[in-house]
Design a protein around this motif. Sequence first.
Motif, PDB file in Angstrom:
ATOM      1  N   ILE A 161      45.479  24.881  62.559  1.00 19.28           N
ATOM      2  CA  ILE A 161      44.190  24.937  61.864  1.00 19.28           C
ATOM      3  C   ILE A 161      44.077  23.721  60.946  1.00 19.28           C
ATOM      4  O   ILE A 161      45.010  23.402  60.207  1.00 19.28           O
ATOM      5  CB  ILE A 161      44.065  26.229  61.039  1.00 19.28           C
ATOM      6  CG1 ILE A 161      44.128  27.452  61.952  1.00 19.28           C
ATOM      7  CG2 ILE A 161      42.766  26.236  60.241  1.00 19.28           C
ATOM      8  CD1 ILE A 161      44.224  28.763  61.204  1.00 19.28           C
ATOM      9  N   ILE A 162      42.954  23.036  60.996  1.00 24.27           N
ATOM     10  CA  ILE A 162      42.743  21.836  60.180  1.00 24.27           C
ATOM     11  C   ILE A 162      41.825  22.193  59.014  1.00 24.27           C
ATOM     12  O   ILE A 162      40.623  22.429  59.202  1.00 24.27           O
ATOM     13  CB  ILE A 162      42.141  20.697  61.022  1.00 24.27           C
ATOM     14  CG1 ILE A 162      43.083  20.333  62.171  1.00 24.27           C
ATOM     15  CG2 ILE A 162      41.865  19.474  60.144  1.00 24.27           C
ATOM     16  CD1 ILE A 162      42.499  19.348  63.169  1.00 24.27           C
ATOM     17  N   THR A 163      42.397  22.259  57.832  1.00 33.22           N
ATOM     18  CA  THR A 163      41.617  22.645  56.652  1.00 33.22           C
ATOM     19  C   THR A 163      41.239  21.461  55.769  1.00 33.22           C
ATOM     20  O   THR A 163      40.323  21.557  54.950  1.00 33.22           O
ATOM     21  CB  THR A 163      42.423  23.624  55.784  1.00 33.22           C
ATOM     22  OG1 THR A 163      43.588  22.953  55.279  1.00 33.22           O
ATOM     23  CG2 THR A 163      42.840  24.849  56.589  1.00 33.22           C
ATOM     24  N   GLY A 164      41.953  20.353  55.909  1.00 35.25           N
ATOM     25  CA  GLY A 164      41.728  19.210  55.040  1.00 35.25           C
ATOM     26  C   GLY A 164      42.753  19.108  53.927  1.00 35.25           C
ATOM     27  O   GLY A 164      42.755  18.139  53.159  1.00 35.25           O
ATOM     28  N   GLU A 165      43.664  20.092  53.842  1.00 38.83           N
ATOM     29  CA  GLU A 165      44.653  20.067  52.764  1.00 38.83           C
ATOM     30  C   GLU A 165      45.598  18.871  52.868  1.00 38.83           C
ATOM     31  O   GLU A 165      46.211  18.474  51.867  1.00 38.83           O
ATOM     32  CB  GLU A 165      45.453  21.367  52.767  1.00 38.83           C
ATOM     33  CG  GLU A 165      46.291  21.592  54.019  1.00 38.83           C
ATOM     34  CD  GLU A 165      46.991  22.943  54.016  1.00 38.83           C
ATOM     35  OE1 GLU A 165      46.862  23.662  53.019  1.00 38.83           O
ATOM     36  OE2 GLU A 165      47.667  23.252  55.015  1.00 38.83           O
ATOM     37  N   ASP A 231      47.034  12.672  64.965  1.00 38.34           N
ATOM     38  CA  ASP A 231      47.403  13.436  63.774  1.00 38.34           C
ATOM     39  C   ASP A 231      46.210  13.430  62.823  1.00 38.34           C
ATOM     40  O   ASP A 231      45.980  12.462  62.101  1.00 38.34           O
ATOM     41  CB  ASP A 231      48.627  12.792  63.115  1.00 38.34           C
ATOM     42  CG  ASP A 231      49.054  13.525  61.856  1.00 38.34           C
ATOM     43  OD1 ASP A 231      48.733  14.721  61.732  1.00 38.34           O
ATOM     44  OD2 ASP A 231      49.700  12.895  60.992  1.00 38.34           O
ATOM     45  N   ILE A 232      45.444  14.512  62.848  1.00 33.86           N
ATOM     46  CA  ILE A 232      44.210  14.585  62.069  1.00 33.86           C
ATOM     47  C   ILE A 232      44.474  15.296  60.742  1.00 33.86           C
ATOM     48  O   ILE A 232      45.043  16.370  60.709  1.00 33.86           O
ATOM     49  CB  ILE A 232      43.120  15.350  62.845  1.00 33.86           C
ATOM     50  CG1 ILE A 232      42.878  14.709  64.217  1.00 33.86           C
ATOM     51  CG2 ILE A 232      41.837  15.402  62.032  1.00 33.86           C
ATOM     52  CD1 ILE A 232      42.402  13.285  64.155  1.00 33.86           C
ATOM     53  N   HIS A 233      44.011  14.706  59.660  1.00 32.44           N
ATOM     54  CA  HIS A 233      44.174  15.301  58.336  1.00 32.44           C
ATOM     55  C   HIS A 233      42.954  16.112  57.895  1.00 32.44           C
ATOM     56  O   HIS A 233      43.088  17.055  57.113  1.00 32.44           O
ATOM     57  CB  HIS A 233      44.461  14.209  57.303  1.00 32.44           C
ATOM     58  CG  HIS A 233      45.847  13.648  57.418  1.00 32.44           C
ATOM     59  ND1 HIS A 233      46.321  12.656  56.582  1.00 32.44           N
ATOM     60  CD2 HIS A 233      46.862  13.932  58.263  1.00 32.44           C
ATOM     61  CE1 HIS A 233      47.573  12.357  56.904  1.00 32.44           C
ATOM     62  NE2 HIS A 233      47.916  13.115  57.936  1.00 32.44           N
ATOM     63  N   GLY A 234      41.774  15.724  58.368  1.00 28.76           N
ATOM     64  CA  GLY A 234      40.581  16.443  57.952  1.00 28.76           C
ATOM     65  C   GLY A 234      39.415  16.183  58.884  1.00 28.76           C
ATOM     66  O   GLY A 234      39.313  15.107  59.499  1.00 28.76           O
ATOM     67  N   LEU A 235      38.523  17.173  59.004  1.00 30.51           N
ATOM     68  CA  LEU A 235      37.331  17.060  59.832  1.00 30.51           C
ATOM     69  C   LEU A 235      36.133  17.552  59.032  1.00 30.51           C
ATOM     70  O   LEU A 235      36.241  18.549  58.316  1.00 30.51           O
ATOM     71  CB  LEU A 235      37.465  17.910  61.101  1.00 30.51           C
ATOM     72  CG  LEU A 235      38.608  17.559  62.059  1.00 30.51           C
ATOM     73  CD1 LEU A 235      38.809  18.670  63.078  1.00 30.51           C
ATOM     74  CD2 LEU A 235      38.328  16.237  62.763  1.00 30.51           C
ATOM     75  N   LYS A 247      33.790  17.313  50.299  1.00 26.90           N
ATOM     76  CA  LYS A 247      34.498  18.032  49.233  1.00 26.90           C
ATOM     77  C   LYS A 247      34.986  19.396  49.694  1.00 26.90           C
ATOM     78  O   LYS A 247      35.818  20.011  49.026  1.00 26.90           O
ATOM     79  CB  LYS A 247      33.595  18.174  48.006  1.00 26.90           C
ATOM     80  CG  LYS A 247      33.242  16.850  47.348  1.00 26.90           C
ATOM     81  CD  LYS A 247      32.443  17.049  46.082  1.00 26.90           C
ATOM     82  CE  LYS A 247      33.279  17.640  44.977  1.00 26.90           C
ATOM     83  NZ  LYS A 247      32.553  17.739  43.697  1.00 26.90           N
ATOM     84  N   ARG A 248      34.480  19.884  50.823  1.00 27.59           N
ATOM     85  CA  ARG A 248      34.957  21.150  51.366  1.00 27.59           C
ATOM     86  C   ARG A 248      36.412  21.011  51.836  1.00 27.59           C
ATOM     87  O   ARG A 248      37.136  21.999  51.918  1.00 27.59           O
ATOM     88  CB  ARG A 248      34.058  21.585  52.532  1.00 27.59           C
ATOM     89  CG  ARG A 248      34.464  22.877  53.179  1.00 27.59           C
ATOM     90  CD  ARG A 248      33.428  23.362  54.171  1.00 27.59           C
ATOM     91  NE  ARG A 248      32.272  23.936  53.498  1.00 27.59           N
ATOM     92  CZ  ARG A 248      31.261  24.517  54.139  1.00 27.59           C
ATOM     93  NH1 ARG A 248      31.254  24.573  55.452  1.00 27.59           N
ATOM     94  NH2 ARG A 248      30.250  25.035  53.458  1.00 27.59           N
ATOM     95  N   ASP A 251      38.813  18.553  47.034  1.00 29.36           N
ATOM     96  CA  ASP A 251      37.912  18.026  46.004  1.00 29.36           C
ATOM     97  C   ASP A 251      38.664  17.306  44.895  1.00 29.36           C
ATOM     98  O   ASP A 251      38.081  17.001  43.849  1.00 29.36           O
ATOM     99  CB  ASP A 251      37.044  19.139  45.423  1.00 29.36           C
ATOM    100  CG  ASP A 251      37.849  20.236  44.735  1.00 29.36           C
ATOM    101  OD1 ASP A 251      39.087  20.101  44.654  1.00 29.36           O
ATOM    102  OD2 ASP A 251      37.238  21.224  44.282  1.00 29.36           O
ATOM    103  N   ASP A 252      39.954  17.032  45.149  1.00 32.31           N
ATOM    104  CA  ASP A 252      40.750  16.334  44.130  1.00 32.31           C
ATOM    105  C   ASP A 252      41.150  14.939  44.581  1.00 32.31           C
ATOM    106  O   ASP A 252      42.122  14.370  44.090  1.00 32.31           O
ATOM    107  CB  ASP A 252      41.992  17.157  43.766  1.00 32.31           C
ATOM    108  CG  ASP A 252      42.897  17.431  44.960  1.00 32.31           C
ATOM    109  OD1 ASP A 252      42.466  17.202  46.116  1.00 32.31           O
ATOM    110  OD2 ASP A 252      44.039  17.879  44.748  1.00 32.31           O
ATOM    111  N   VAL A 253      40.389  14.382  45.524  1.00 33.77           N
ATOM    112  CA  VAL A 253      40.579  13.001  45.944  1.00 33.77           C
ATOM    113  C   VAL A 253      39.213  12.317  45.928  1.00 33.77           C
ATOM    114  O   VAL A 253      38.171  12.967  45.787  1.00 33.77           O
ATOM    115  CB  VAL A 253      41.203  12.895  47.351  1.00 33.77           C
ATOM    116  CG1 VAL A 253      42.619  13.448  47.368  1.00 33.77           C
ATOM    117  CG2 VAL A 253      40.334  13.595  48.396  1.00 33.77           C
ATOM    118  N   ARG A 254      39.227  11.009  46.094  1.00 32.82           N
ATOM    119  CA  ARG A 254      37.978  10.247  46.101  1.00 32.82           C
ATOM    120  C   ARG A 254      37.681   9.794  47.528  1.00 32.82           C
ATOM    121  O   ARG A 254      38.501   9.146  48.181  1.00 32.82           O
ATOM    122  CB  ARG A 254      38.097   9.026  45.181  1.00 32.82           C
ATOM    123  CG  ARG A 254      36.855   8.141  45.165  1.00 32.82           C
ATOM    124  CD  ARG A 254      37.009   6.974  44.206  1.00 32.82           C
ATOM    125  NE  ARG A 254      37.142   7.442  42.833  1.00 32.82           N
ATOM    126  CZ  ARG A 254      37.248   6.641  41.775  1.00 32.82           C
ATOM    127  NH1 ARG A 254      37.249   5.317  41.945  1.00 32.82           N
ATOM    128  NH2 ARG A 254      37.376   7.134  40.570  1.00 32.82           N
TER     129      ARG A 254
END
Length: 330
Positions: A161-165, A231-235, A247-248, A251-254
């Motif tokens: 599961i890709i959450t963006g974390e 290797d995907i970090h976020g979608l 930001k979903r 939300d602690d990065v730019r």
Amino acid sequence: MPKLDYAKAGVDIKEEEKAIKSLANVVKYVRKGFGKPILTSHYAGVIDCGDFGIAITTDGVGSKILVAEAMNKFDTIGIDCVAMNVNDLIAIGAEPLAMVDYIAIEKPDERIMAEIAKGLEEGCRIANITLLGGETATLPGIIKGFDLAGTAIGVVEKDKIITGERVAPGDVIVAIPSSGIHSNGLTLARKVVEMAGMSYHDEFDGKTIGEELLTPTRIYMEVLEIIKSCDIHGLAHITGSGLLKLKRLRDDVRYVIDRPLKPQKIFRLIQDLGEVDEDEMYRTFNMGMGFMIILPESEVEKAVKLCDGTIVGHVDKGKGVYIRDLRLDK
């Protein structure tokens, strides 16, 4: 004509978020064991089904329906309904499997229903999913015209599961083009056209304004192949609230979009006619960037070979979402 924004047009994203939180704060019951939730409050939710997770999401076409009614053209909005759901499943790494639709209508109309079905069929074909059925409700006391929405399910391995974390400073942001306005921000677009004294039948860039606004939402099935190969970090499926959707993920990065894709002409028409500020445009519309992939720089070459994506920015230390040097989440 006074300057317009999404709130003045009738949709206040901040008030909408407050309303959603008031609902979520009450509905807290959670199933345990088989079927328990393993992801909530994301593009899609996921429940535990043993070796894999079932992803579920729901969405509708929104006020794009009013453009379809004005144009008396209903054969593509079904594609939008499929796309808005399927793209959200893809945005957590899930493969879409099936969906059901819900049509609430003031008065049954055989021709309109047949045209809606054409779009649903085409959307399902593109997404390789089955429309298992649905519900049509005739509600003359509630509905004026009709509303179209759907719910879709997909499958995903629980450890994929890709959450963006995993999004981190140094990552690269790749954007895949949209087909146009998609199915978000139509309330502002319609308000602009109306206040400018224009018609959906007015000519624009080789077609009419209405035809341009009805261009179906793109379905990003190619992202599934990218997920398998890279290797995907976020979608991020860029829908309502525009680039703030990033930001979903975290939300602690730019997020810095310093090389954005050139928006389609329809966006600049809306901006110019409504005197809409640049930051408001990127907070409301996809601005030509319908889907974003965040991944390590070493993975970019493989990813862009599998799609028509382009590097548009990067992730940095700090907080916020920036279009060039303009902060959107202020």
